[in-house]
Write an enzyme that holds these catalytic residues in place. Sequence first.
Site, PDB file in Angstrom:
ATOM      1  NE  ARG A  15      -2.279  -1.393   3.681  1.00 60.86           N
ATOM      2  CZ  ARG A  15      -2.188  -0.687   4.812  1.00 60.86           C
ATOM      3  NH1 ARG A  15      -2.625   0.548   4.869  1.00 60.86           N
ATOM      4  NH2 ARG A  15      -1.646  -1.223   5.894  1.00 60.86           N
ATOM      5  CB  SER A 142       9.252  10.374   9.199  1.00 63.81           C
ATOM      6  OG  SER A 142       8.365  11.455   9.425  1.00 63.81           O
ATOM      7  CE1 TYR A 155       6.190   6.670  11.662  1.00 65.20           C
ATOM      8  CE2 TYR A 155       6.418   9.051  11.747  1.00 65.20           C
ATOM      9  CZ  TYR A 155       6.287   7.888  11.009  1.00 65.20           C
ATOM     10  OH  TYR A 155       6.264   7.947   9.633  1.00 65.20           O
ATOM     11  CB  ALA A 157      12.243   7.332  19.534  1.00 64.31           C
ATOM     12  CB  ALA A 158      10.938   4.302  15.358  1.00 64.34           C
ATOM     13  CE  LYS A 159       9.260   6.080   9.923  1.00 63.69           C
ATOM     14  NZ  LYS A 159       9.473   4.954   8.995  1.00 63.69           N
ATOM     15  CB  ILE A 188       3.122  10.934   1.536  1.00 61.00           C
ATOM     16  CG1 ILE A 188       4.560  11.372   1.868  1.00 61.00           C
ATOM     17  CG2 ILE A 188       3.001  10.418   0.110  1.00 61.00           C
ATOM     18  CD1 ILE A 188       5.136  12.506   1.065  1.00 61.00           C
TER      19      ILE A 188
HETATM   20  P1  NDP Z   1       0.675   2.771   4.973  1.00 59.94           P
HETATM   21  O1  NDP Z   1       0.068   2.678   6.306  1.00 59.94           O
HETATM   22  O2  NDP Z   1      -0.126   3.264   3.822  1.00 59.94           O
HETATM   23  O3  NDP Z   1       1.289   1.330   4.562  1.00 59.94           O
HETATM   24  C1  NDP Z   1       2.092   0.639   5.482  1.00 59.94           C
HETATM   25  C2  NDP Z   1       2.727  -0.540   4.805  1.00 59.94           C
HETATM   26  O4  NDP Z   1       3.614  -1.185   5.722  1.00 59.94           O
HETATM   27  C3  NDP Z   1       1.730  -1.588   4.361  1.00 59.94           C
HETATM   28  O5  NDP Z   1       2.196  -2.145   3.147  1.00 59.94           O
HETATM   29  C4  NDP Z   1       1.791  -2.621   5.491  1.00 59.94           C
HETATM   30  O6  NDP Z   1       1.401  -3.931   5.080  1.00 59.94           O
HETATM   31  C5  NDP Z   1       3.266  -2.563   5.819  1.00 59.94           C
HETATM   32  N1  NDP Z   1       3.594  -3.046   7.171  1.00 59.94           N
HETATM   33  C6  NDP Z   1       3.173  -2.556   8.359  1.00 59.94           C
HETATM   34  N2  NDP Z   1       3.696  -3.264   9.375  1.00 59.94           N
HETATM   35  C7  NDP Z   1       4.464  -4.250   8.823  1.00 59.94           C
HETATM   36  C8  NDP Z   1       5.237  -5.309   9.331  1.00 59.94           C
HETATM   37  N3  NDP Z   1       5.356  -5.519  10.649  1.00 59.94           N
HETATM   38  N4  NDP Z   1       5.861  -6.121   8.454  1.00 59.94           N
HETATM   39  C9  NDP Z   1       5.753  -5.939   7.120  1.00 59.94           C
HETATM   40  N5  NDP Z   1       5.053  -4.928   6.571  1.00 59.94           N
HETATM   41  C10 NDP Z   1       4.401  -4.096   7.415  1.00 59.94           C
HETATM   42  O7  NDP Z   1       1.990   3.652   5.181  1.00 59.94           O
HETATM   43  P2  NDP Z   1       2.666   4.777   4.236  1.00 59.94           P
HETATM   44  O8  NDP Z   1       2.731   4.288   2.854  1.00 59.94           O
HETATM   45  O9  NDP Z   1       2.067   6.079   4.546  1.00 59.94           O
HETATM   46  O10 NDP Z   1       4.139   4.818   4.875  1.00 59.94           O
HETATM   47  C11 NDP Z   1       5.229   4.094   4.345  1.00 59.94           C
HETATM   48  C12 NDP Z   1       6.487   4.506   5.080  1.00 59.94           C
HETATM   49  O11 NDP Z   1       6.691   5.907   4.923  1.00 59.94           O
HETATM   50  C13 NDP Z   1       6.436   4.255   6.577  1.00 59.94           C
HETATM   51  O12 NDP Z   1       7.710   3.860   7.032  1.00 59.94           O
HETATM   52  C14 NDP Z   1       6.070   5.611   7.141  1.00 59.94           C
HETATM   53  O13 NDP Z   1       6.503   5.733   8.471  1.00 59.94           O
HETATM   54  C15 NDP Z   1       6.824   6.511   6.199  1.00 59.94           C
HETATM   55  N6  NDP Z   1       6.329   7.875   6.145  1.00 59.94           N
HETATM   56  C16 NDP Z   1       5.054   8.153   5.715  1.00 59.94           C
HETATM   57  C17 NDP Z   1       4.604   9.446   5.652  1.00 59.94           C
HETATM   58  C18 NDP Z   1       3.247   9.812   5.162  1.00 59.94           C
HETATM   59  O14 NDP Z   1       2.918  11.009   5.163  1.00 59.94           O
HETATM   60  N7  NDP Z   1       2.420   8.874   4.719  1.00 59.94           N
HETATM   61  C19 NDP Z   1       5.482  10.572   6.051  1.00 59.94           C
HETATM   62  C20 NDP Z   1       6.792  10.157   6.475  1.00 59.94           C
HETATM   63  C21 NDP Z   1       7.191   8.863   6.517  1.00 59.94           C
HETATM   64  P3  NDP Z   1      -0.164  -4.386   5.027  1.00 59.94           P
HETATM   65  O15 NDP Z   1      -0.750  -3.712   3.822  1.00 59.94           O
HETATM   66  O16 NDP Z   1      -0.115  -5.865   4.862  1.00 59.94           O
HETATM   67  O17 NDP Z   1      -0.782  -3.931   6.295  1.00 59.94           O
END
Ligand code: NDP
Length: 247
Positions: A15, A142, A155, A157-159, A188
């Site tokens: 996703r 992030s 979050y 701390a992790a990032k 995003i």
């Molecule tokens: P979404 O919530 O849209 O998607 C998260 C994705 O991570 C999904 O594909 C999900 O799989 C997968 N996932 C979650 N937990 C696990 C796990 N334990 N093992 C394997 N896969 C996992 O997130 P975004 O696309 O918004 O974010 C993507 C990255 O970008 C993240 O690291 C987020 O922190 C970072 N980010 C996002 C921002 C934003 O504005 N959206 C801003 C800054 C950083 P499933 O579909 O099976 O649940």
Amino acid sequence: MLLTGKTAIVTGGSRGIGRAIAVALAAEGANVAVIYAGNTAAAEETLNLITEQGGRAVSLQCDVSDSAAVADMVKAVKEQFGTIDILVNNAGITRDGLLMRMKESDWQAVIDTNLTGTFYCTKAVTKWMMKQRSGSIINITSVVGQTGNAGQANYAAAKAGVIGFTKSVAKELASRNIRSNAVAPGCIATDMTAVLGEDVIDGMVRNIPLGRVAQPEEVAKAVVFLASENASYITGQVLNVDGGMVM
Ligand code: NDP
């Protein structure tokens, strides 16, 4: 095409930003392993988008916070495609809450997926990348890891940890021709931000010089660049894709 013959692993590829990255890497000729936590239908949709454009991809369910599962996943990708050239540590979750009310389980879950998952996946692919003496690792951090954010201590701390990890890996593995960089998105449009509500998003947009939320594809373009030979002399860097939020 920039990535013909390369193999990429994209965690969280089912996703949002991960899907856009998987599709963009495949469009440049890479074989892509789409890793996801549980949403099989969404992972299938990513695969369809890739195969419709003539790309090669597989999807694998794997919890990145489970080291044994990650080792099996990386082994399966290696068996399927023969090499592992690119790793995108994108899987991430949020469990927001103010510090005084933050449950230990919410702290731990966010650290486990965003930071420890990045460590497990990187360690598992490094074995192969060191043997082939090439590789590109891209970690999705992030802006919150750079600035902090009230309600997101776990979050942030992790990032922030992901940024330190990225730079350490860059220093350790440069001599093996393995590059390690991070991409720091701002705001995003994905499921992660859809839950925030219009008021919160409007407030964020007021602090974005470019004045808008971005689409996942705009982050994917930066990842393709860092994955490719166009970034052959770039390692240990954080590339912000944030419309100027942090500068
Ligand atoms: P979404 O919530 O849209 O998607 C998260 C994705 O991570 C999904 O594909 C999900 O799989 C997968 N996932 C979650 N937990 C696990 C796990 N334990 N093992 C394997 N896969 C996992 O997130 P975004 O696309 O918004 O974010 C993507 C990255 O970008 C993240 O690291 C987020 O922190 C970072 N980010 C996002 C921002 C934003 O504005 N959206 C801003 C800054 C950083 P499933 O579909 O099976 O649940």
